[in-house]
Design a protein around this motif. Structure first.
Motif, PDB file in Angstrom:
ATOM      1  N   LEU A   1      -6.267   3.763   6.403  1.00 42.48           N
ATOM      2  CA  LEU A   1      -5.521   2.581   5.951  1.00 42.48           C
ATOM      3  C   LEU A   1      -4.103   2.550   6.518  1.00 42.48           C
ATOM      4  CD1 LEU A   1      -6.537   2.265   2.172  1.00 42.48           C
ATOM      5  CD2 LEU A   1      -7.219   0.772   4.056  1.00 42.48           C
ATOM      6  N   GLY A   2      -3.859   3.332   7.580  1.00 42.59           N
ATOM      7  CA  GLY A   2      -2.521   3.357   8.163  1.00 42.59           C
ATOM      8  C   GLY A   2      -2.065   1.988   8.637  1.00 42.59           C
ATOM      9  N   HIS A   3      -3.003   1.165   9.123  1.00 41.15           N
ATOM     10  CA  HIS A   3      -2.666  -0.175   9.620  1.00 41.15           C
ATOM     11  C   HIS A   3      -2.391  -1.154   8.485  1.00 41.15           C
ATOM     12  CE1 HIS A   3      -6.896  -0.201   8.669  1.00 41.15           C
ATOM     13  NE2 HIS A   3      -6.972  -1.509   8.811  1.00 41.15           N
ATOM     14  N   LYS A   4      -2.606  -0.725   7.233  1.00 38.62           N
ATOM     15  CA  LYS A   4      -2.380  -1.603   6.078  1.00 38.62           C
ATOM     16  C   LYS A   4      -1.199  -1.124   5.227  1.00 38.62           C
ATOM     17  CE  LYS A   4      -6.030  -4.322   6.586  1.00 38.62           C
ATOM     18  NZ  LYS A   4      -5.937  -5.798   6.746  1.00 38.62           N
ATOM     19  N   ARG A   5      -0.386  -0.228   5.727  1.00 41.71           N
ATOM     20  CA  ARG A   5       0.641   0.405   4.904  1.00 41.71           C
ATOM     21  C   ARG A   5       1.631  -0.599   4.301  1.00 41.71           C
ATOM     22  NH1 ARG A   5       3.361   4.700   6.956  1.00 41.71           N
ATOM     23  NH2 ARG A   5       5.306   4.060   5.986  1.00 41.71           N
ATOM     24  N   ASP A   6       1.919  -1.696   4.993  1.00 44.51           N
ATOM     25  CA  ASP A   6       2.906  -2.669   4.514  1.00 44.51           C
ATOM     26  C   ASP A   6       2.270  -3.936   3.939  1.00 44.51           C
ATOM     27  OD1 ASP A   6       5.122  -1.052   5.294  1.00 44.51           O
ATOM     28  OD2 ASP A   6       4.793  -1.680   7.374  1.00 44.51           O
TER      29      ASP A   6
ATOM     30  N   VAL B   1       0.835  -1.201   0.000  1.00 47.78           N
ATOM     31  CA  VAL B   1       0.000   0.000   0.000  1.00 47.78           C
ATOM     32  C   VAL B   1       0.871   1.253   0.000  1.00 47.78           C
ATOM     33  CG1 VAL B   1      -1.586   1.346   1.455  1.00 47.78           C
ATOM     34  CG2 VAL B   1      -2.013  -1.092   1.048  1.00 47.78           C
ATOM     35  N   TRP B   2       1.903   1.263   0.839  1.00 54.04           N
ATOM     36  CA  TRP B   2       2.788   2.435   0.925  1.00 54.04           C
ATOM     37  C   TRP B   2       3.515   2.650  -0.407  1.00 54.04           C
ATOM     38  CZ3 TRP B   2       7.629   4.379   0.421  1.00 54.04           C
ATOM     39  CH2 TRP B   2       7.901   5.580   1.067  1.00 54.04           C
TER      40      TRP B   2
ATOM     41  N   LEU C   1       3.455  13.016   3.304  1.00 50.72           N
ATOM     42  CA  LEU C   1       2.233  13.049   2.507  1.00 50.72           C
ATOM     43  C   LEU C   1       1.521  11.696   2.535  1.00 50.72           C
ATOM     44  CD1 LEU C   1       0.299  14.276   0.346  1.00 50.72           C
ATOM     45  CD2 LEU C   1       1.924  13.421  -1.370  1.00 50.72           C
ATOM     46  N   ILE C   2       2.276  10.626   2.336  1.00 49.49           N
ATOM     47  CA  ILE C   2       1.681   9.292   2.289  1.00 49.49           C
ATOM     48  C   ILE C   2       1.088   8.916   3.642  1.00 49.49           C
ATOM     49  CG2 ILE C   2       2.198   6.837   1.984  1.00 49.49           C
ATOM     50  CD1 ILE C   2       4.313   7.776  -0.125  1.00 49.49           C
ATOM     51  N   ASP C   3       1.784   9.248   4.716  1.00 52.04           N
ATOM     52  CA  ASP C   3       1.255   8.974   6.048  1.00 52.04           C
ATOM     53  C   ASP C   3      -0.063   9.715   6.266  1.00 52.04           C
ATOM     54  OD1 ASP C   3       3.347   7.320   6.629  1.00 52.04           O
ATOM     55  OD2 ASP C   3       4.487   8.800   7.777  1.00 52.04           O
ATOM     56  N   ASP C   4      -0.113  10.972   5.827  1.00 52.30           N
ATOM     57  CA  ASP C   4      -1.342  11.765   5.988  1.00 52.30           C
ATOM     58  C   ASP C   4      -2.491  11.172   5.170  1.00 52.30           C
ATOM     59  OD1 ASP C   4      -0.028  13.483   7.673  1.00 52.30           O
ATOM     60  OD2 ASP C   4       0.300  15.052   6.174  1.00 52.30           O
TER      61      ASP C   4
END
Length: 320
Positions: free
Chosen positions: A125-130, A94-95, A115-118
């Motif tokens: 979807l922060g918990h799905k970043r990897d 996702v990241w 930017l991507i974190d924001d």
């Protein structure tokens, strides 16, 4: 308010088939504009022209005052486009997916990580970043695709059927996200054949059928044009002759156009009143009923639903 998106007599022809016929629409800055119509009505073709992906046969489209024909690069800087399908990116997390698109938009390296974190926080979807993109549910993929359209901070979001194929919970999440983006100052223009989505969040709607825009405006304005009077429902305690007495009190009063008594075994005695007056007149009518010692149980104005508006404006095309 000023216009941010406009088409003028837009047309697109494929051989003998006219997909878009003289489309002229206006979208105000900051609006949530629902572009409503059945499948095959010309919504996607119109949106592809607006996003510079398709040349019109005739007519013009402008975004932020820039012509899609003569200034496509300026238009692209102002818009974020989400098509009605999601590309396949089997080998990306996702990241990495968002990083790839941010780089395509020439976002500097030093800005991309924040930017991507924001964006991931915005679409939850922060918990799905990897996580690998292809393992996400359809609803998560839609939210990720929406985050992608925001990578270059566009003024206008053009979204083709963003809730199509989603389960009820995912549809609600997408609707809430669109409202949040509007609060952030974005103009949201989205197509749909799901009328409930439009009724819940839109400030303005345009109804399209057979390649033509048959009506546009705020929901309130269109309801007022199609039904210039109010329909009031008054329910009473079940006492002898209550409907006869109530009808005699109401009938002939200023603004009263018609009175219909409804008396059945499944509900309280009810009077329906077609009323052409304003809100103050409605209040006076209720006060009159109470002053006459009629046992009013419930007093309300029936609401015309978007489905009713759609069926009145179009030739009866279904939205399934």
């Amino acid at each position: 308010m000023s216009l941010i998106l406009e088409t003028r007599d837009l047309a697109k022809t494929y051989g003998q088939f006219q997909a878009v016929k003289g489309m002229s629409l206006q979208v105000e800055q900051g609006a949530i504009y629902g572009f409503v119509g059945p499948n095959g009505a010309g919504k996607t073709t119109t949106m592809r022209i607006i996003t510079t992906l398709l040349e019109p046969t005739s007519g013009e489209a402008y975004v932020g005052g820039h012509s899609v024909r003569s200034a496509p690069d300026d238009v692209r800087r102002l818009i974020g486009y989400m098509p009605d399908f999601f590309g396949v990116y089997d080998d990306m997390t996702v990241w990495e997916y968002l990083d790839f698109f941010a780089a395509c938009y020439k976002v500097p390296d030093v800005q991309r990580r924040r930017l991507i974190d924001d964006l991931l926080e915005l679409v939850d979807l922060g918990h799905k970043r990897d996580v690998q993109v292809d393992t996400l549910s359809r609803g998560m993929k839609q939210r990720l695709c929406l985050a992608r359209t925001l990578a270059h901070d566009p003024q206008v979001l053009i979204l083709d059927e963003p809730a199509s194929g989603l389960d009820p919970r995912a549809r609600v999440e997408i609707r809430e996200l669109l409202v949040e983006l509007s609060r952030m100052g974005k103009t949201v223009f989205f197509s749909t054949h799901i009328l409930a989505d439009v009724a819940e969040i839109c400030t303005h709607i345009g109804i399209v059928e057979g390649g033509r825009l048959v009506a546009q405006g705020s929901m309130t304005d269109m309801q007022r044009q199609l039904r210039p009077h109010r329909t009031l429902r008054v329910q009473f305690l079940a006492l002898q002759d209550v409907l006869t007495r109530a009808q005699s009190v109401v009938f002939g009063r200023e603004g009263v156009l018609a009175v219909r008594p409804i008396d059945d075994d499944e509900g309280p005695p009810t009077l329906e009143v077609d009323f052409g007056g304003d809100a103050a007149g409605v209040s006076s009518l209720l006060s009159l009923l109470v002053a006459q010692k009629l046992p009013v149980l419930h007093f309300s104005e029936t609401r015309q639903e978007l489905e009713d508006v759609f069926m009145q404006i179009t030739n009866g095309a279904r939205t399934s």
